[in-house]
Design an enzyme around this catalytic site. Structure first.
Site, PDB file in Angstrom:
ATOM      1  N   ALA A  32       0.818  -1.212   0.000  1.00 55.24           N
ATOM      2  CA  ALA A  32       0.000   0.000   0.000  1.00 55.24           C
ATOM      3  C   ALA A  32       0.852   1.263   0.000  1.00 55.24           C
ATOM      4  O   ALA A  32       1.905   1.316   0.638  1.00 55.24           O
ATOM      5  CB  ALA A  32      -0.908   0.001   1.229  1.00 55.24           C
ATOM      6  N   THR A  33       0.362   2.276  -0.674  1.00 55.73           N
ATOM      7  CA  THR A  33       1.052   3.570  -0.665  1.00 55.73           C
ATOM      8  C   THR A  33       1.198   4.109   0.761  1.00 55.73           C
ATOM      9  O   THR A  33       2.284   4.580   1.119  1.00 55.73           O
ATOM     10  CB  THR A  33       0.329   4.578  -1.588  1.00 55.73           C
ATOM     11  OG1 THR A  33       0.317   4.041  -2.915  1.00 55.73           O
ATOM     12  CG2 THR A  33       1.038   5.921  -1.589  1.00 55.73           C
ATOM     13  N   MET A  36       4.156   2.460   2.261  1.00 52.23           N
ATOM     14  CA  MET A  36       5.414   2.970   1.721  1.00 52.23           C
ATOM     15  C   MET A  36       5.770   4.302   2.380  1.00 52.23           C
ATOM     16  O   MET A  36       6.914   4.522   2.785  1.00 52.23           O
ATOM     17  CB  MET A  36       5.320   3.144   0.204  1.00 52.23           C
ATOM     18  CG  MET A  36       6.612   3.658  -0.424  1.00 52.23           C
ATOM     19  SD  MET A  36       6.458   4.080  -2.180  1.00 52.23           S
ATOM     20  CE  MET A  36       5.548   5.631  -2.071  1.00 52.23           C
ATOM     21  N   LEU A  39       7.038   3.776   5.880  1.00 53.55           N
ATOM     22  CA  LEU A  39       8.403   3.248   5.885  1.00 53.55           C
ATOM     23  C   LEU A  39       9.411   4.361   5.591  1.00 53.55           C
ATOM     24  O   LEU A  39      10.473   4.436   6.216  1.00 53.55           O
ATOM     25  CB  LEU A  39       8.527   2.106   4.874  1.00 53.55           C
ATOM     26  CG  LEU A  39       9.709   1.171   5.055  1.00 53.55           C
ATOM     27  CD1 LEU A  39       9.640   0.429   6.386  1.00 53.55           C
ATOM     28  CD2 LEU A  39       9.767   0.174   3.909  1.00 53.55           C
ATOM     29  N   MET A  40       9.066   5.245   4.658  1.00 52.02           N
ATOM     30  CA  MET A  40       9.928   6.395   4.355  1.00 52.02           C
ATOM     31  C   MET A  40      10.058   7.304   5.577  1.00 52.02           C
ATOM     32  O   MET A  40      11.153   7.762   5.913  1.00 52.02           O
ATOM     33  CB  MET A  40       9.362   7.190   3.178  1.00 52.02           C
ATOM     34  CG  MET A  40       9.466   6.484   1.842  1.00 52.02           C
ATOM     35  SD  MET A  40       8.495   7.378   0.595  1.00 52.02           S
ATOM     36  CE  MET A  40       9.233   6.746  -0.920  1.00 52.02           C
ATOM     37  N   GLU A  41       8.933   7.570   6.242  1.00 55.23           N
ATOM     38  CA  GLU A  41       8.962   8.398   7.449  1.00 55.23           C
ATOM     39  C   GLU A  41       9.817   7.757   8.530  1.00 55.23           C
ATOM     40  O   GLU A  41      10.563   8.435   9.230  1.00 55.23           O
ATOM     41  CB  GLU A  41       7.552   8.630   7.990  1.00 55.23           C
ATOM     42  CG  GLU A  41       6.770   9.656   7.239  1.00 55.23           C
ATOM     43  CD  GLU A  41       5.634  10.223   8.069  1.00 55.23           C
ATOM     44  OE1 GLU A  41       5.903  11.088   8.928  1.00 55.23           O
ATOM     45  OE2 GLU A  41       4.492   9.799   7.860  1.00 55.23           O
ATOM     46  N   GLY A  60       6.409  14.344  11.428  1.00 60.14           N
ATOM     47  CA  GLY A  60       6.237  14.534   9.996  1.00 60.14           C
ATOM     48  C   GLY A  60       5.214  15.626   9.728  1.00 60.14           C
ATOM     49  O   GLY A  60       4.163  15.667  10.371  1.00 60.14           O
ATOM     50  N   HIS A  67       4.434   6.855  -6.074  1.00 63.55           N
ATOM     51  CA  HIS A  67       4.515   5.405  -5.882  1.00 63.55           C
ATOM     52  C   HIS A  67       4.377   4.828  -7.285  1.00 63.55           C
ATOM     53  O   HIS A  67       3.288   4.806  -7.846  1.00 63.55           O
ATOM     54  CB  HIS A  67       3.399   4.937  -4.957  1.00 63.55           C
ATOM     55  CG  HIS A  67       3.522   3.519  -4.524  1.00 63.55           C
ATOM     56  ND1 HIS A  67       2.648   2.954  -3.623  1.00 63.55           N
ATOM     57  CD2 HIS A  67       4.409   2.544  -4.844  1.00 63.55           C
ATOM     58  CE1 HIS A  67       2.987   1.688  -3.419  1.00 63.55           C
ATOM     59  NE2 HIS A  67       4.054   1.421  -4.159  1.00 63.55           N
ATOM     60  N   THR A  68       5.489   4.380  -7.859  1.00 63.66           N
ATOM     61  CA  THR A  68       5.551   4.103  -9.291  1.00 63.66           C
ATOM     62  C   THR A  68       5.526   2.630  -9.688  1.00 63.66           C
ATOM     63  O   THR A  68       5.441   2.328 -10.875  1.00 63.66           O
ATOM     64  CB  THR A  68       6.822   4.734  -9.887  1.00 63.66           C
ATOM     65  OG1 THR A  68       7.960   4.256  -9.148  1.00 63.66           O
ATOM     66  CG2 THR A  68       6.774   6.244  -9.793  1.00 63.66           C
ATOM     67  N   ARG A 111      10.107  17.149   8.138  1.00 68.68           N
ATOM     68  CA  ARG A 111       9.848  16.894   9.547  1.00 68.68           C
ATOM     69  C   ARG A 111      10.224  18.145  10.334  1.00 68.68           C
ATOM     70  O   ARG A 111      11.054  18.930   9.876  1.00 68.68           O
ATOM     71  CB  ARG A 111      10.661  15.686  10.056  1.00 68.68           C
ATOM     72  CG  ARG A 111      10.368  14.402   9.278  1.00 68.68           C
ATOM     73  CD  ARG A 111      11.027  13.186   9.896  1.00 68.68           C
ATOM     74  NE  ARG A 111      10.404  12.821  11.160  1.00 68.68           N
ATOM     75  CZ  ARG A 111       9.255  12.158  11.267  1.00 68.68           C
ATOM     76  NH1 ARG A 111       8.592  11.783  10.197  1.00 68.68           N
ATOM     77  NH2 ARG A 111       8.762  11.870  12.450  1.00 68.68           N
TER      78      ARG A 111
END
Length: 132
Positions: A32-33, A36, A39-41, A60, A67-68, A111
């Site tokens: 799921a976007t 993702m 996970l980046m955060e 954040g 999301h490609t 952030r």
């Protein structure tokens, strides 16, 4: 000490819990976007946490990502962050996510450094002002 160039990483495996149907972001069983983005955060947050003063953390405030590529259940995902800019309490990161075949998403994440106690007091104060 905070410095431009600080990097972070976070990883997970795609499983039912982090797929689009379970996150409420779609109906196909792929990463799921929102997962993702989380996970980046995580990569960005964890990268600077040990460099902050006692009683500080980051929250954040902005995420601008694409999301490609879809990733099926069972594959490993990793996110990487790089601190690109420090503007007072504002931190700007470049973020990327990968599965086992290559890049699946990238973008910019901001952030802010906050005082934990002060931040939570302000958040909790909203309870007395909630509208029906």
């Amino acid at each position: 000490m905070l410095a431009v160039g600080t990097t972070g990483r976070a990883a997970c495996r795609v499983e039912s819990a982090n797929t689009a149907p379970n996150m409420g972001s779609g109906d196909l069983a792929v990463f799921a976007t929102p997962s993702m983005i989380a996970l980046m955060e995580s990569a960005a947050s964890k990268s600077v946490l040990p460099l902050l003063n006692p009683g500080e953390t980051t929250v954040g405030t902005h995420m601008d990502v694409t999301h490609t590529s879809a990733t099926p259940v069972g594959m490993e995902i990793r996110a990487e962050s790089r601190l690109e800019e420090i503007d007072g309490r504002r931190l700007v990161f470049s973020v990327k996510a990968y599965d086992e075949t290559g890049t699946i998403g990238e973008g910019i994440h901001e952030r802010f450094i906050v005082q934990k106690e002060k931040f939570m007091l302000k958040a909790e104060a909203k309870k007395g002002h909630a509208h029906d």
